[in-house]
Design an enzyme around this catalytic site. Structure first.
Site, PDB file in Angstrom:
ATOM      1  N   LYS A 198       6.452  -2.129   1.963  1.00 51.74           N
ATOM      2  CA  LYS A 198       5.269  -1.534   2.606  1.00 51.74           C
ATOM      3  C   LYS A 198       4.062  -2.456   2.433  1.00 51.74           C
ATOM      4  CE  LYS A 198       3.128   3.038   3.101  1.00 51.74           C
ATOM      5  NZ  LYS A 198       3.182   3.114   4.551  1.00 51.74           N
TER       6      LYS A 198
ATOM      7  N   ARG B 111      -7.974 -20.873  -2.067  1.00 46.78           N
ATOM      8  CA  ARG B 111      -6.929 -20.453  -1.130  1.00 46.78           C
ATOM      9  C   ARG B 111      -5.760 -21.422  -1.249  1.00 46.78           C
ATOM     10  NH1 ARG B 111      -5.356 -21.720   4.150  1.00 46.78           N
ATOM     11  NH2 ARG B 111      -4.477 -19.971   5.315  1.00 46.78           N
TER      12      ARG B 111
ATOM     13  N   GLU C 194      11.484   2.222  14.685  1.00 47.80           N
ATOM     14  CA  GLU C 194      10.636   3.321  14.197  1.00 47.80           C
ATOM     15  C   GLU C 194       9.342   3.331  14.994  1.00 47.80           C
ATOM     16  OE1 GLU C 194       9.584   2.497  10.033  1.00 47.80           O
ATOM     17  OE2 GLU C 194       9.669   0.357  10.480  1.00 47.80           O
TER      18      GLU C 194
ATOM     19  N   TYR D 128       0.829  -1.206   0.000  1.00 47.50           N
ATOM     20  CA  TYR D 128       0.000   0.000   0.000  1.00 47.50           C
ATOM     21  C   TYR D 128       0.858   1.249   0.000  1.00 47.50           C
ATOM     22  CZ  TYR D 128       0.765   0.968   5.022  1.00 47.50           C
ATOM     23  OH  TYR D 128       1.311   1.293   6.234  1.00 47.50           O
TER      24      TYR D 128
ATOM     25  N   LEU E 108      10.806   1.044   7.442  1.00 44.36           N
ATOM     26  CA  LEU E 108      10.261   1.533   6.178  1.00 44.36           C
ATOM     27  C   LEU E 108      11.050   2.769   5.749  1.00 44.36           C
ATOM     28  CD1 LEU E 108       7.919   1.025   4.151  1.00 44.36           C
ATOM     29  CD2 LEU E 108       6.848   3.017   5.186  1.00 44.36           C
TER      30      LEU E 108
HETATM   31  N1  PMP Z   1       7.411   3.667   9.159  1.00 42.05           N
HETATM   32  C1  PMP Z   1       6.267   2.953   9.160  1.00 42.05           C
HETATM   33  C2  PMP Z   1       6.252   1.637   9.853  1.00 42.05           C
HETATM   34  C3  PMP Z   1       5.122   3.448   8.508  1.00 42.05           C
HETATM   35  O1  PMP Z   1       3.991   2.726   8.500  1.00 42.05           O
HETATM   36  C4  PMP Z   1       5.183   4.718   7.880  1.00 42.05           C
HETATM   37  C5  PMP Z   1       3.968   5.322   7.216  1.00 42.05           C
HETATM   38  N2  PMP Z   1       3.264   4.469   6.434  1.00 42.05           N
HETATM   39  C6  PMP Z   1       6.386   5.425   7.925  1.00 42.05           C
HETATM   40  C7  PMP Z   1       7.493   4.869   8.560  1.00 42.05           C
HETATM   41  C8  PMP Z   1       6.522   6.779   7.271  1.00 42.05           C
HETATM   42  O2  PMP Z   1       6.604   6.665   5.889  1.00 42.05           O
HETATM   43  P1  PMP Z   1       6.101   7.854   4.935  1.00 42.05           P
HETATM   44  O3  PMP Z   1       6.889   9.056   5.339  1.00 42.05           O
HETATM   45  O4  PMP Z   1       6.436   7.396   3.582  1.00 42.05           O
HETATM   46  O5  PMP Z   1       4.651   8.019   5.199  1.00 42.05           O
END
Ligand code: PMP
Length: 287
Positions: A151, A101, A183, A33, A207
């Site tokens: 993601k 499935r 994070e 996503y 991410l």
């Molecule tokens: N880390 C994680 C685990 C996230 O879910 C997100 C946002 N989706 C981010 C960092 C930030 O990423 P972005 O700046 O691309 O929204």
């Protein structure tokens, strides 16, 4: 007004939109996503999100079902049809819906991916009151899988993390692995210490935030020092400032970690300045 959503080539009223019960997004969380912000009816960092989407798809051996230009047009059409001024566009692509499935991936020539996009209206998105007060976070173990750079829609643990924070009267959780912060549940984490902005380097552990990339670029352009290295919760609690970044919250100050105030316990000047620069530059560059 009924919201119009996009499903596999069609723009439909949300009540008329559906995907199969055999969809692998539903059965296996086999999908990726993106969330793109909309400010004044324009898309913030669309190309960053489109590039990361391509990378997520290719890491999972999924073919991109739409080109960058088609994707841009779908985003813009949803903004138009929903009269969106400030808010978000959520996009999800899954490996589609095979007949049964089965753990094994279906043949991509036989099963088309599922593509869904919808808008979420957030009037005054850039003026979130929390930017003035800051947010409070708790620390939790990072129990996610090992490819957080992709993601995917596997967001159960981050959801649980938000609930753990809520149960303690806080806003979010910072995840910790082998003693250092990876994070936030849905954002990248930073501290400001000794005049430097410190954040974990990119790897499979986190991410690669699109907002992170932009904020670090703006910080360097503004002659702020950036150090990419892991940090501990104790270091963050003793720092001058802390903050998080994401596409939907931009730059958000963190004023308390596990009950300990960070710095003065109020949002600090570095986070405030970065938020200002980020919003200003993003509005200028939005398409
Ligand atoms: N880390 C994680 C685990 C996230 O879910 C997100 C946002 N989706 C981010 C960092 C930030 O990423 P972005 O700046 O691309 O929204």
């Amino acid at each position: 007004m009924t919201r119009t959503v996009y499903v596999n080539g069609d723009y439909l009223p949300e009540d008329a939109a559906s995907v199969s019960v055999f969809d692998r997004g539903f059965l296996f969380a086999d999908g990726v996503y993106e969330v793109t912000s909309v400010l004044d009816g324009k898309l913030v960092d669309f190309d960053g999100h489109a590039a990361r989407l391509d990378r997520s798809l290719s890491e999972l051996s999924m073919h991109a079902p739409v080109t960058r230009d088609e994707l841009l047009e779908i985003h813009r059409e949803l903004v138009r049809r929903n009269g969106l001024t400030d808010g978000l566009i959520y996009l999800q692509i899954t490996r589609g819906a095979p007949a049964d499935r089965d753990f094994a991936f279906p043949d991509p020539d036989e099963v088309a991916p599922t593509v869904v996009l919808f808008t979420q209206s957030k009037p005054g998105l850039a003026e979130a009151p929390q930017a003035k007060t800051g947010i409070r976070v708790i620390s939790i173990d990072d129990l996610r899988w090992g490819r957080r750079d992709i993601k995917t829609v596997q967001l159960l643990y981050p959801s649980m993390g938000k609930m753990m924070a809520k149960a303690e009267g806080c806003d979010d959780a910072w995840m910790v692995e082998d003693g250092t912060v990876t994070e936030g549940t849905s954002n990248n984490a930073y501290i400001v210490s000794g005049g430097r902005i410190v954040t974990r380097p990119r790897s499979v552990d986190i991410l690669h935030g699109i907002t992170r990339a932009a904020v670090l670029r703006y910080a360097e352009e503004a002659q702020m020092e950036v150090e990419e290295r892991p940090f501990t919760i104790a270091e963050a609690q003793a720092a001058d400032e802390a903050f998080v970044t994401s596409a939907s919250t931009f730059v958000m100050p963190v004023v308390e970690i596990d009950g300990t105030p960070v710095g003065t316990g109020a949002p600090g000047p570095v986070a405030a300045r970065l938020r200002e620069i980020y919003l200003e530059e993003s509005r200028k560059a939005a398409i």
